[in-house]
Design an enzyme around this catalytic site. Sequence first.
Site, short mmCIF file in Angstrom:
data_model
loop_
_atom_site.label_atom_id
_atom_site.label_comp_id
_atom_site.label_asym_id
_atom_site.label_seq_id
_atom_site.Cartn_x
_atom_site.Cartn_y
_atom_site.Cartn_z
N PRO A 103 48.15 38.98 53.95
CA PRO A 103 46.77 38.67 53.35
C PRO A 103 46.39 39.83 52.70
O PRO A 103 45.47 39.56 51.58
CB PRO A 103 45.61 38.45 54.85
CG PRO A 103 46.42 39.26 55.67
CD PRO A 103 48.12 39.14 55.43
N LYS A 143 46.48 35.80 48.63
CA LYS A 143 47.23 34.84 47.76
C LYS A 143 47.29 33.66 48.71
O LYS A 143 47.78 32.37 48.06
CB LYS A 143 48.73 35.28 47.23
CG LYS A 143 48.59 36.24 46.28
CD LYS A 143 47.74 35.92 45.09
CE LYS A 143 47.52 37.00 44.25
NZ LYS A 143 46.54 36.42 43.06
C1 PHB Z 1 38.72 38.12 52.81
O1 PHB Z 1 38.90 37.51 54.08
O2 PHB Z 1 37.55 38.30 52.26
C2 PHB Z 1 39.97 38.68 52.29
C3 PHB Z 1 41.18 38.89 52.93
C4 PHB Z 1 42.09 39.64 52.07
C5 PHB Z 1 42.06 40.06 50.97
C6 PHB Z 1 40.48 40.06 50.32
C7 PHB Z 1 39.65 39.41 50.98
O3 PHB Z 1 42.92 40.86 50.22
#
Ligand code: PHB
Length: 400
Positions: free
Chosen positions: A299, A303
């Site tokens: 995560p 993406k």
């Molecule tokens: C989020 O859950 O808001 C989130 C997750 C991973 C990221 C950025 C935001 O790289």
Amino acid sequence: MTTLKTQVAIVGAGPAGLLLGALLHRAGIANIIIERQSPEYVLSRIRAGILEQVSVDLLHEAGVGSGVSDGGIVHHSIDLVFKNTRHPIEVTHLTGGKVVTAYGQTELTRDLMEQRSALGLTSIYQVIEVDLHGIDGTQPSVSYKTTDHSERQTIECDFVAGCDGFHGVARQHIPKNILQEFERVYPFGWLGVLADVPPVSPHAIVYANSERGFALCSMRSLTRSRYYVQCPMSDQVSDWSDDRFWDELKRRLDPELAEKMVTGPSIEKSIAPLRSYVAEPMRHGRLFLAGDACHIVPPTGAKGLNLAATDVKYLSQAFIDYYRTQKTLGIDEYSAKCLKRIWKAERFSWWLTSLMHRFPDTAGFGQKIQEAELEYLVKSESLSRSLAENYVGLPLDFDQ
Ligand code: PHB
Ligand code: APR
């Protein structure tokens, strides 16, 4: 046995399946969605919430753009924190005006579900024993049972879209001697917390690489925050009280941000593993895979949802072209076209994960290389621009 007929049978009512159903409906292509879980269960999932402009545009194209327009929070930069110092990466400046929008996957999924229900489109929830038939021929079908019917139901269709996620059944129907799988599992997880507190950094998503591990500061709205800390996969959620989480999160940030942090009771707390995974090809006969059914990214690069959205953009266009022209060029090119974009997003997600996390077996030399790359990154306009253009999402015509 009850038999339904449609043009595209969609397995899975997550973001990929719902978005595909919406785009096909707007093009006049009939579709039915079957989903293993209940609508409430699907909406209970807490997932990432950063949308590329391509994904925002697609939501508008699907007729559900008002949600993200009203509730999305536009970001022009991200901050990298290391050695107790925060460095802004001016993403919008570096990409000539592009932005990312914070908008939760839960809200996006709800927008699509509510639209589908209002349109009276067929979605069948809580199905069991889903099976695919005849995908090598020209008249495939999907069969399933529902918990209130003992008899098997069948959907006869022209195409099957496997939007059923990493643990779904569709990918299993690609013959083992054809399917190629590529995977990397990371030696840590993310402990995520959702809390109804104002985000510590409402104008920038914050990524921190500290001696204690990775941390991330994000949001769902100006009153609801989403935070993560890297943790060993051996950890259990029960090991992490709210107090322990907030204390650990602050330790991983720069002093100014730690000081500003507003804490509060968690409303969701979970640990997720990190993996990179791609299954090729994404098409076998009349079966087409999209989203997590054929790829997973760590995560870090946010993406996952965006790749599902661009898979669906390409797949919906391929089906639309087929039904309008009876030509198969679009559906024949679908898999290769998606995989070019997928592998570049996999690369970026792997790179940012490798750069921002502490790896148990790469202390010493590996740590020094990581520190050197971070120092180079924040001083190098060209490397910062490379990060920025991948973060906002490569243009759809990048590989044309
Ligand atoms: C989020 O859950 O808001 C989130 C997750 C991973 C990221 C950025 C935001 O790289
Ligand atoms: N039959 C019917 N539905 C199924 C089956 C099955 N056999 N197996 C799984 N499903 C459903 C799941 O319950 C889920 O609702 O398919 C859906 C797949 O949705 P997601 O896993 O959310 O995958 P996708 O729609 O591709 O969205 C990708 O979700 O997991 C996140 O990080 C990921 O943000 C990305 C997004």
